[in-house]
Design a protein around this motif. Structure first.
Motif, PDB file in Angstrom:
ATOM      1  N   ILE A   1      90.853 -70.413  87.817  1.00 21.07           N
ATOM      2  CA  ILE A   1      90.123 -70.689  86.575  1.00 21.07           C
ATOM      3  C   ILE A   1      91.085 -71.207  85.508  1.00 21.07           C
ATOM      4  CG2 ILE A   1      88.753 -69.640  84.723  1.00 21.07           C
ATOM      5  CD1 ILE A   1      87.685 -67.659  86.866  1.00 21.07           C
ATOM      6  N   ALA A   2      92.235 -70.538  85.378  1.00 22.61           N
ATOM      7  CA  ALA A   2      93.216 -70.990  84.384  1.00 22.61           C
ATOM      8  C   ALA A   2      93.656 -72.414  84.697  1.00 22.61           C
ATOM      9  CB  ALA A   2      94.417 -70.054  84.371  1.00 22.61           C
ATOM     10  N   ASN A   3      93.803 -72.719  85.991  1.00 19.89           N
ATOM     11  CA  ASN A   3      94.192 -74.067  86.378  1.00 19.89           C
ATOM     12  C   ASN A   3      93.113 -75.083  86.000  1.00 19.89           C
ATOM     13  OD1 ASN A   3      95.944 -75.957  87.875  1.00 19.89           O
ATOM     14  ND2 ASN A   3      94.115 -76.119  89.155  1.00 19.89           N
ATOM     15  N   ALA A   4      91.841 -74.676  86.175  1.00 16.17           N
ATOM     16  CA  ALA A   4      90.753 -75.590  85.804  1.00 16.17           C
ATOM     17  C   ALA A   4      90.807 -75.887  84.311  1.00 16.17           C
ATOM     18  CB  ALA A   4      89.412 -74.969  86.182  1.00 16.17           C
ATOM     19  N   VAL A   5      91.094 -74.850  83.516  1.00 10.85           N
ATOM     20  CA  VAL A   5      91.185 -75.061  82.063  1.00 10.85           C
ATOM     21  C   VAL A   5      92.364 -76.008  81.766  1.00 10.85           C
ATOM     22  CG1 VAL A   5      91.573 -73.930  79.846  1.00 10.85           C
ATOM     23  CG2 VAL A   5      90.182 -72.812  81.573  1.00 10.85           C
ATOM     24  N   ARG A   6      93.450 -75.803  82.480  1.00 17.86           N
ATOM     25  CA  ARG A   6      94.626 -76.670  82.282  1.00 17.86           C
ATOM     26  C   ARG A   6      94.293 -78.124  82.622  1.00 17.86           C
ATOM     27  NH1 ARG A   6      98.584 -73.294  84.232  1.00 17.86           N
ATOM     28  NH2 ARG A   6      97.917 -73.822  86.321  1.00 17.86           N
ATOM     29  N   GLU A   7      93.530 -78.310  83.703  1.00 19.52           N
ATOM     30  CA  GLU A   7      93.140 -79.676  84.095  1.00 19.52           C
ATOM     31  C   GLU A   7      92.276 -80.319  83.015  1.00 19.52           C
ATOM     32  OE1 GLU A   7      94.699 -80.851  86.382  1.00 19.52           O
ATOM     33  OE2 GLU A   7      94.588 -79.834  88.317  1.00 19.52           O
ATOM     34  N   MET A   8      91.372 -79.512  82.444  1.00 19.84           N
ATOM     35  CA  MET A   8      90.515 -80.071  81.388  1.00 19.84           C
ATOM     36  C   MET A   8      91.357 -80.439  80.170  1.00 19.84           C
ATOM     37  SD  MET A   8      86.930 -77.990  81.706  1.00 19.84           S
ATOM     38  CE  MET A   8      87.576 -76.372  81.469  1.00 19.84           C
TER      39      MET A   8
ATOM     40  N   SER B   1      84.799 -81.095  73.144  1.00 22.74           N
ATOM     41  CA  SER B   1      83.392 -80.674  73.116  1.00 22.74           C
ATOM     42  C   SER B   1      82.685 -80.952  74.446  1.00 22.74           C
ATOM     43  CB  SER B   1      82.657 -81.390  71.989  1.00 22.74           C
ATOM     44  OG  SER B   1      82.760 -82.781  72.178  1.00 22.74           O
ATOM     45  N   ASP B   2      83.327 -81.703  75.331  1.00 20.55           N
ATOM     46  CA  ASP B   2      82.701 -81.976  76.635  1.00 20.55           C
ATOM     47  C   ASP B   2      82.882 -80.829  77.614  1.00 20.55           C
ATOM     48  OD1 ASP B   2      82.055 -84.428  75.653  1.00 20.55           O
ATOM     49  OD2 ASP B   2      83.755 -85.466  76.550  1.00 20.55           O
ATOM     50  N   VAL B   3      83.739 -79.886  77.245  1.00 20.04           N
ATOM     51  CA  VAL B   3      83.994 -78.756  78.143  1.00 20.04           C
ATOM     52  C   VAL B   3      82.730 -77.916  78.274  1.00 20.04           C
ATOM     53  CG1 VAL B   3      85.284 -76.603  78.381  1.00 20.04           C
ATOM     54  CG2 VAL B   3      86.439 -78.679  77.635  1.00 20.04           C
ATOM     55  N   SER B   4      82.298 -77.717  79.506  1.00 16.88           N
ATOM     56  CA  SER B   4      81.086 -76.931  79.743  1.00 16.88           C
ATOM     57  C   SER B   4      81.257 -76.150  81.034  1.00 16.88           C
ATOM     58  CB  SER B   4      79.881 -77.850  79.869  1.00 16.88           C
ATOM     59  OG  SER B   4      80.013 -78.604  81.053  1.00 16.88           O
ATOM     60  N   GLU B   5      80.273 -75.302  81.293  1.00 12.86           N
ATOM     61  CA  GLU B   5      80.338 -74.502  82.518  1.00 12.86           C
ATOM     62  C   GLU B   5      80.354 -75.400  83.747  1.00 12.86           C
ATOM     63  OE1 GLU B   5      77.511 -71.245  82.603  1.00 12.86           O
ATOM     64  OE2 GLU B   5      77.671 -71.219  84.778  1.00 12.86           O
ATOM     65  N   ALA B   6      79.506 -76.420  83.730  1.00 14.68           N
ATOM     66  CA  ALA B   6      79.439 -77.315  84.892  1.00 14.68           C
ATOM     67  C   ALA B   6      80.774 -78.029  85.086  1.00 14.68           C
ATOM     68  CB  ALA B   6      78.324 -78.322  84.685  1.00 14.68           C
TER      69      ALA B   6
ATOM     70  N   ALA C   1      86.463 -70.074  75.514  1.00 18.23           N
ATOM     71  CA  ALA C   1      87.922 -69.980  75.431  1.00 18.23           C
ATOM     72  C   ALA C   1      88.550 -71.303  75.857  1.00 18.23           C
ATOM     73  CB  ALA C   1      88.422 -68.843  76.307  1.00 18.23           C
ATOM     74  N   ALA C   2      87.978 -71.911  76.902  1.00 21.38           N
ATOM     75  CA  ALA C   2      88.500 -73.190  77.384  1.00 21.38           C
ATOM     76  C   ALA C   2      88.354 -74.262  76.304  1.00 21.38           C
ATOM     77  CB  ALA C   2      87.755 -73.611  78.649  1.00 21.38           C
ATOM     78  N   GLN C   3      87.198 -74.258  75.631  1.00 19.62           N
ATOM     79  CA  GLN C   3      86.977 -75.225  74.548  1.00 19.62           C
ATOM     80  C   GLN C   3      88.006 -75.039  73.440  1.00 19.62           C
ATOM     81  OE1 GLN C   3      82.896 -74.502  73.573  1.00 19.62           O
ATOM     82  NE2 GLN C   3      82.170 -76.338  74.652  1.00 19.62           N
ATOM     83  N   GLN C   4      88.228 -73.775  73.123  1.00 24.69           N
ATOM     84  CA  GLN C   4      89.180 -73.465  72.059  1.00 24.69           C
ATOM     85  C   GLN C   4      90.571 -74.008  72.407  1.00 24.69           C
ATOM     86  OE1 GLN C   4      88.919 -69.277  71.214  1.00 24.69           O
ATOM     87  NE2 GLN C   4      90.776 -69.328  69.964  1.00 24.69           N
ATOM     88  N   LEU C   5      90.968 -73.787  73.652  1.00 22.74           N
ATOM     89  CA  LEU C   5      92.287 -74.272  74.083  1.00 22.74           C
ATOM     90  C   LEU C   5      92.337 -75.798  74.087  1.00 22.74           C
ATOM     91  CD1 LEU C   5      93.046 -71.767  76.979  1.00 22.74           C
ATOM     92  CD2 LEU C   5      94.216 -71.933  74.789  1.00 22.74           C
ATOM     93  N   CYS C   6      91.236 -76.415  74.544  1.00 21.31           N
ATOM     94  CA  CYS C   6      91.211 -77.876  74.592  1.00 21.31           C
ATOM     95  C   CYS C   6      91.252 -78.461  73.176  1.00 21.31           C
ATOM     96  CB  CYS C   6      89.974 -78.366  75.328  1.00 21.31           C
ATOM     97  SG  CYS C   6      90.113 -78.145  77.100  1.00 21.31           S
TER      98      CYS C   6
ATOM     99  N   LYS D   1      98.927 -77.551  71.016  1.00 21.76           N
ATOM    100  CA  LYS D   1      99.375 -77.051  72.320  1.00 21.76           C
ATOM    101  C   LYS D   1      99.406 -78.221  73.283  1.00 21.76           C
ATOM    102  CE  LYS D   1      97.850 -72.270  72.613  1.00 21.76           C
ATOM    103  NZ  LYS D   1      96.981 -71.959  71.484  1.00 21.76           N
ATOM    104  N   THR D   2     100.092 -78.027  74.410  1.00 23.07           N
ATOM    105  CA  THR D   2      99.975 -79.021  75.476  1.00 23.07           C
ATOM    106  C   THR D   2      99.302 -78.339  76.661  1.00 23.07           C
ATOM    107  OG1 THR D   2     102.051 -78.492  76.556  1.00 23.07           O
ATOM    108  CG2 THR D   2     102.156 -80.077  74.746  1.00 23.07           C
ATOM    109  N   SER D   3      98.789 -79.170  77.568  1.00 21.40           N
ATOM    110  CA  SER D   3      98.061 -78.589  78.698  1.00 21.40           C
ATOM    111  C   SER D   3      98.972 -77.691  79.531  1.00 21.40           C
ATOM    112  CB  SER D   3      97.457 -79.693  79.553  1.00 21.40           C
ATOM    113  OG  SER D   3      98.477 -80.496  80.094  1.00 21.40           O
TER     114      SER D   3
END
Lengths: 364, 281
Positions: free
Chosen positions: A194-201, A213-218, B190-195, B203-205
Motif C-alpha cells: 500500500i505504501a508503495n502504491a502511494v509512492r507510485e501515485m 485530487s485524482d487520487v482515489s480508492e480505485a 492520507a495518500a491525497q495529503q501526501l500527494c 516532499k518527494t515521492s
C-alpha cells in the motif's frame, strides 16, 4: 516443472524459515516434479467437483500455507520432510484448482518480516529461491503448453541483485501466457504494498501525469502489485491460525476468509471443497456487501469530481452561478479529463514496471 | 447432466442451511441449560470467598447481583493468559440489536479490555452513535449497577471528536464507533495529503514509506491496532474493517450477536488467549 520448486519455500509470514533453509538444495533438488501435479481426479472427486461447479465458484483463491513444521513434529520426522510434503501439496492443490476451474492462485512465499531472521538463514533462502527460478526457466516449454503466467509480487529491490535478475527472466518468460495465473508473493507485506502504491501515485504527481485530487480508492487499487488481478474471492489459511499476517489486506476486504485447522501437508481435495462450500454459503451476502461497497465508491468519486469542478468554476472567478446544465457539462468534461490523466499515468506506471524487468534481463 | 449436478448442488445447500439452523438452535438450548447449571456452580464456588470477605456476604449467594458479577468478570479477565487491549466488534447482520451490542461492550469493559471498536459495513452505528451510546450507558447501569458504573467509566470516540460529548470520569475504556470511512477511505485521504505535499514540493515521492503512512493513519487519540475481531453474523469476511490495522488481528467468528450470552463471549476470549504469534521469526 519447477515452478513448483520455486514455491517450495512457502513460509507463511510468521514461521518456519529455518526449516526451509535446512531442507535446502539437497532435499528439494531431488524433487523434480511439475508445479501442477499430473493426474486427474478420481470418479467421486470428479462428481463432487461437478456438483460444486453448479454453484458460484471463486475465480481467484489466495493461500496462506501454514503448518509444515507442526506436521513434521507430529509425525516425528525431520522438519525438512514436513516442508517437502508441503511443497508436494502445493503442486497437488494447484492441480485441483485447475480441475475446479479456479484459474488464478496467489500464495504467500516470503514476507518482508522474514528478513529479520539471522543472516545465514536469509542467505540460505535467497540461494534456494535462485535455484528455483533458474529451474523454472528450464521448464519454460511445459509452462507455455499450459499457458501459465507467473507473477512475482513484492518489493523485489530488497532482494540480492542476482536473484532479482533470475526473477525478472522468469517473469518475462511467462508474461504473455494467459490461461492461468500464479502470483507468488515474495519480499511482500501488504503494508509495504500500500505504501508503495502511494509512492507510485506521488511519483505520478511529480511527473505531472496526475493531480493530487485524482487520487482515489480505485486508483490506489490500480497501483498495487496486484493491479492485473481481480481481488481474491476466497482466502484460505491452514493450520488453525486465524489472522492475515499482513497478506493482501486491501484486496481481501470483501473476500471470504476461511481458516481451516488442517495442517498444510495434510490438505486434501475435500478440504478445498469444504472451503469452496463455505464460500458458496457466504456468496450472496458477500456479493451484496461488495455491491454496496462499489456503489459507495462510485458516490465518493462523484462527490470528489463535483468538489473539483466547484473549485475550478470558482477559480475562473466570474462569480456568477452557473445553471444546472452548464454545471453538468463542466462535470462531464472534468470527469473525462481526469480519466484521461489517470489512464496516461497508469500507462506510464506499467511502462516503468516493465522497464524494471527488461533492464534486469538485459543486465544478465 | 448439468441439471442433475445443479439439483444435487441445491439439495446440498438446503441441507447445509438446515444443518446450520439446527446447530444454532441447539446452541441456544444447550446454553440456557448450561447457564443455569453454571450460575449454580458459581454460587457454590463463591461460598469460600463469602466467608473470607464478610462484608460482601449478602451479595454472594445470588451470583446475579451487579457487584459480584463485576467481580467475577474481572477475575475471568485476569484468569486469561492474555487479554486483548483492543477488540473490534464486527456486526455483519441485517438488523443490529443495540441492547446486545451494548452488553458486549459492557462485558469487554468488565473483563478489562481498554478499547472497543464497533463496526458495521453500512455505517449504521456511526449514524446512530448517540443511540448506541445511550444504550451502552443504560446497560452499564443495569449490568454493573451504580457502583460498578462508577468504577468503569467509558469514553466515546465517534470520529467527530466533540469534546463535551465524552463522559470522562475515570477513563478506563474507550468505545470507538468505526465505519467503512475509517478504512480504505482514510488511507486514500492520507495518500491525497501526501500527494498534495509532493505537488507543493514539500516532499518527494521517495520520502514516502510505511512508517510515514502509518503515523498519518494513527491520530494521537486513536487506539492501538485491534488484536482481536469478533465477527458476528453469517459472513466470514472483514468487510472493509480497518484494512491497515488488521495486519496481526485474530478473527474469531460467532454465529450471531442477537441474544449473545457472556459465556459465548468469554469462550471467544479464551480462544484468543490460546493464539500464538511469532511475528516473522
Amino acid at each position: 516443472m519447477e515452478v513448483r520448486g520455486l514455491l517450495d519455500n512457502v513460509i507463511p509470514l510468521d514461521k518456519e524459515a529455518d526449516v526451509v533453509v535446512s531442507c535446502e538444495l539437497e532435499g528439494c533438488q531431488s524433487l523434480k516434479m511439475s508445479w501442477i501435479r499430473e493426474g486427474e481426479l478420481n470418479l467421486i472427486q470428479k462428481l463432487s467437483a461437478n456438483v460444486l461447479k453448479a454453484g458460484p465458484m471463486p475465480k481467484h483463491v489466495a493461500f496462506i500455507m501454514d503448518g509444515n513444521r507442526r506436521y513434521a513434529r507430529k509425525l516425528h520426522v525431520e522438519r525438512q520432510e514436513g516442508h517437502t510434503q508441503g511443497f508436494d501439496k502445493l503442486a497437488e492443490t494447484l492441480r485441483w484448482c485447475l480441475n475446479l476451474n479456479i484459474l488464478e492462485v496467489t500464495v504467500y512465499a516470503f514476507s518482508i518480516e522474514n528478513f529479520k531472521r539471522s543472516k545465514d538463514e536469509v542467505d540460505g533462502l535467497m540461494e534456494l529461491a535462485k535455484q528455483k527460478f533458474i529451474r523454472l526457466l528450464e521448464e519454460q516449454e511445459n509452462l507455455e503448453k499450459r499457458g501459465v503466467c507467473i507473477r512475482v509480487l513484492g518489493d523485489l529491490t530488497l532482494l540480492p541483485q542476482d536473484l532479482q535478475q533470475h526473477i525478472a527472466r522468469a517473469v518475462l518468460a511467462t508474461r504473455n501466457h494467459n490461461k492461468c495465473f500464479l502470483n507468488v508473493c515474495f519480499a511482500y507485506t501488504s503494508r509495504h504494498e500500500i505504501a508503495n502504491a502511494v509512492r507510485e501515485m506521488a511519483w505520478g504527481v511529480e511527473q505531472g501525469h496526475i493531480k493530487s485530487s485524482d487520487v482515489s480508492e480505485a486508483l490506489l487499487s490500480q497501483c498495487l502489485y496486484t493491479s492485473n488481478s481481480p481481488n481474491p474471492d476466497l482466502l484460505i489459511r491452514t493450520s488453525g491460525e486465524v489472522r492475515l499476517s499482513d497478506f493482501l489486506l486491501w484486496q481481501t476486504s470483501h473476500s471470504c476468509l476461511v481458516f481451516q485447522s488442517v495442517l498444510w501437508p495434510e490438505y486434501t481435495f475435500w478440504n478445498l471443497c469444504e472451503a469452496i462450500l463455505q464460500y458458496q454459503l457466504n456468496y450472496r451476502p458477500l456479493q451484496k456487501a461488495r455491491d454496496h461497497h462499489r456503489e459507495e465508491q462510485a458516490l465518493q468519486q462523484l462527490e470528489a469530481d463535483q468538489a473539483c469542478v466547484a473549485d475550478l468554476l470558482q477559480h475562473r472567478g466570474n462569480g456568477k452561478p452557473l445553471d444546472a446544465q452548464r454545471r453538468q457539462e463542466a462535470l462531464l468534461q472534468y470527469t473525462a479529463s481526469r480519466e484521461h490523466r489517470v489512464q496516461d499515468f497508469l500507462c506510464a506506471l506499467q511502462h516503468k514496471r516493465d522497464t524494471y524487468f527488461t533492464d534486469f534481463k538485459a543486465g544478465l | 447432466m448439468a441439471l442433475v449436478y445443479e439439483f444435487v448442488w441445491r439439495v446440498l445447500h438446503v441441507l447445509l442451511h438446515i444443518h446450520r439452523t439446527i446447530v444454532t438452535w441447539f446452541r441456544i438450548r444447550l446454553r440456557n441449560w448450561n447457564s443455569r447449571l453454571w450460575s449454580r456452580t458459581f454460587a457454590a464456588l463463591l461460598m469460600p470467598v463469602a466467608v473470607s470477605f464478610p462484608n460482601q456476604k449478602k451479595l454472594v449467594p445470588t451470583a446475579g447481583k451487579p457487584v459480584s458479577r463485576l467481580y467475577r468478570w474481572g477475575v475471568d479477565g485476569k484468569s486469561l493468559e492474555k487479554l486483548p487491549l483492543h477488540v473490534g466488534l464486527l456486526i455483519a447482520e441485517e438488523e443490529p440489536r443495540y441492547t446486545d451490542i451494548a452488553n458486549l461492550v459492557v462485558w469487554c469493559m468488565a473483563v478489562g479490555i481498554s478499547y472497543v471498536s464497533v463496526y458495521d459495513n453500512h455505517g449504521v452505528f456511526r449514524r446512530n452513535h448517540c443511540r448506541l451510546k445511550g444504550e451502552i450507558v443504560k446497560q452499564q447501569q443495569e449490568i454493573l449497577g451504580p457502583e460498578g458504573s462508577k468504577q468503569h467509566s467509558v469514553e466515546f470516540l465517534n470520529g467527530t471528536s466533540d469534546k463535551q460529548d465524552h463522559q470522562v470520569l475515570w477513563c478506563q475504556s474507550v468505545v470507538n464507533v468505526v465505519s467503512p470511512d475509517d478504512g480504505k477511505l482514510r488511507i486514500v485521504r492520507a495518500a491525497q495529503q501526501l500527494c498534495r505535499a509532493v505537488e507543493e514540493r514539500e516532499k518527494t515521492s521517495k520520502d514516502i514509506n510505511v512508517t510515514m503512512l502509518d503515523s498519518l493513519l494513527r491520530e494521537s487519540k486513536s487506539p492501538p491496532d485491534p488484536e482481536l475481531v469478533l465477527n458476528f453474523g453469517p459472513i466470514e469476511s472483514s468487510l472493509g474493517f480497518l484494512p491497515w490495522h488488521i495486519r496481526l488481528t485474530e478473527f474469531i467468528s460467532l454465529p450471531s450477536h442477537v441474544n449473545i450470552c457472556y459465556e459465548d463471549f468469554f469462550s471467544a476470549l479464551q480462544r484468543y488467549a490460546s493464539c500464538e504469534q511469532r511475528l516473522g521469526k
